[in-house]
Structure formats: C-alpha cells, structure tokens
Design a protein around this motif. Structure first.
Motif, mmCIF file in Angstrom:
data_model
loop_
_atom_site.group_PDB
_atom_site.id
_atom_site.type_symbol
_atom_site.label_atom_id
_atom_site.label_comp_id
_atom_site.label_asym_id
_atom_site.label_seq_id
_atom_site.Cartn_x
_atom_site.Cartn_y
_atom_site.Cartn_z
ATOM 1 N N ILE A 16 0.389 -2.730 2.181
ATOM 2 C CA ILE A 16 0.264 -1.371 1.641
ATOM 3 C C ILE A 16 0.511 -1.375 0.136
ATOM 4 N N TYR A 17 1.495 -2.115 -0.319
ATOM 5 C CA TYR A 17 1.802 -2.172 -1.749
ATOM 6 C C TYR A 17 0.628 -2.729 -2.553
ATOM 7 N N ASN A 18 0.044 -3.821 -2.094
ATOM 8 C CA ASN A 18 -1.071 -4.451 -2.817
ATOM 9 C C ASN A 18 -2.300 -3.563 -2.888
ATOM 10 N N ARG A 19 -2.518 -2.750 -1.907
ATOM 11 C CA ARG A 19 -3.714 -1.914 -1.874
ATOM 12 C C ARG A 19 -3.547 -0.568 -2.564
ATOM 13 N N TYR A 20 -2.409 0.073 -2.392
ATOM 14 C CA TYR A 20 -2.300 1.475 -2.755
ATOM 15 C C TYR A 20 -1.375 1.795 -3.933
ATOM 16 N N ASP A 84 -12.978 3.177 -6.931
ATOM 17 C CA ASP A 84 -11.858 4.003 -6.480
ATOM 18 C C ASP A 84 -10.533 3.318 -6.818
ATOM 19 N N LYS A 85 -9.438 4.006 -6.543
ATOM 20 C CA LYS A 85 -8.121 3.493 -6.908
ATOM 21 C C LYS A 85 -7.734 2.263 -6.111
ATOM 22 N N ARG A 86 -8.081 2.229 -4.852
ATOM 23 C CA ARG A 86 -7.746 1.078 -4.004
ATOM 24 C C ARG A 86 -8.427 -0.182 -4.510
ATOM 25 N N GLN A 87 -9.698 -0.048 -4.840
ATOM 26 C CA GLN A 87 -10.461 -1.186 -5.355
ATOM 27 C C GLN A 87 -9.905 -1.648 -6.700
ATOM 28 N N ARG A 88 -9.532 -0.688 -7.535
ATOM 29 C CA ARG A 88 -8.943 -1.001 -8.837
ATOM 30 C C ARG A 88 -7.646 -1.782 -8.667
ATOM 31 N N ASN A 89 -6.735 -1.294 -7.830
ATOM 32 C CA ASN A 89 -5.439 -1.944 -7.646
ATOM 33 C C ASN A 89 -5.595 -3.360 -7.118
ATOM 34 N N PHE A 90 -6.410 -3.510 -6.097
ATOM 35 C CA PHE A 90 -6.586 -4.819 -5.482
ATOM 36 C C PHE A 90 -7.259 -5.795 -6.448
#
Length: 109
Positions: A16-20, A84-90
């Motif tokens: 969850i941390y790595n994705r969000y 999106d934000k998930r793609q950016r974070n990962f």
C-alpha cells in the motif's frame, strides 16, 4: 501463527505504501519548460494514452515495461509524466531504485 499474521500485515503495508503514498521531495506541476539536453522526460503512460496526447521530446516507457527498458534513459535527471497518482508514485520509486534523480513530475489530464 503470530509471525505469519505479522508478516502478512507488514507485506500489505509495504504494498500500500509503495502504490499510494507520494514520494517525498518530488514536486508535481504542469509541464514546465525543460532543457531537453540536461533532463530526460519519461512518459509512463500506456501507449494508447500517449499516442492521443503526445509530448514532444518525451521518451515513452509504460510503467509495465519500466523494469525492462530503464537502460534506454540516458541522463540521470528525469521529469516523470504519469496518468494518475498511483502510476506516478510507483514509477518514481522504481526509477529511484535504479539510481535516477527524479526532479519533478506531471500528471497528464
């Protein structure tokens, strides 16, 4: 039994941390005027999305292919474009693990 449950909880938290959760120190902004000689623009969107709205000078490597084709990025300084934000974070986390310096990001609308 308690070790198994604890390890499941820890693995779930890491996932969850790595994705969000956003990466610290990376500013997201609109597409700035970048010096393409000093910085690479990496577009992490899928081919279907980036084809409809191309960004001049950007290298398109979808997030699914990032581990396979990160060697094609020439410079160490990178500006990330994501859908999106998930793609950016990962994507930022993967690039940082590979030794790149991510200077900023843009979420394409």
């Amino acid at each position: 039994m308690i070790y198994f449950i604890t390890s499941i909880i820890v693995l779930t938290f890491i996932f969850i941390y790595n994705r969000y959760f956003p990466v610290r120190g990376i500013r997201c902004s609109n597409m700035p005027e970048l010096e393409l000689g000093k910085i690479d623009v990496v577009d992490l969107r899928d081919y279907n999305e980036s084809y409809k709205d191309p960004i001049p000078g950007a290298m398109n490597i979808p997030i699914a292919y990032l581990n396979r084709y990160y060697m094609e990025i020439q410079h160490k300084n990178i500006h990330v474009i994501a859908s999106d934000k998930r793609q950016r974070n990962f994507g930022i986390r993967v690039l940082k693990q590979k030794g790149f310096q991510v200077t900023g990001c843009t979420i394409a609308r």
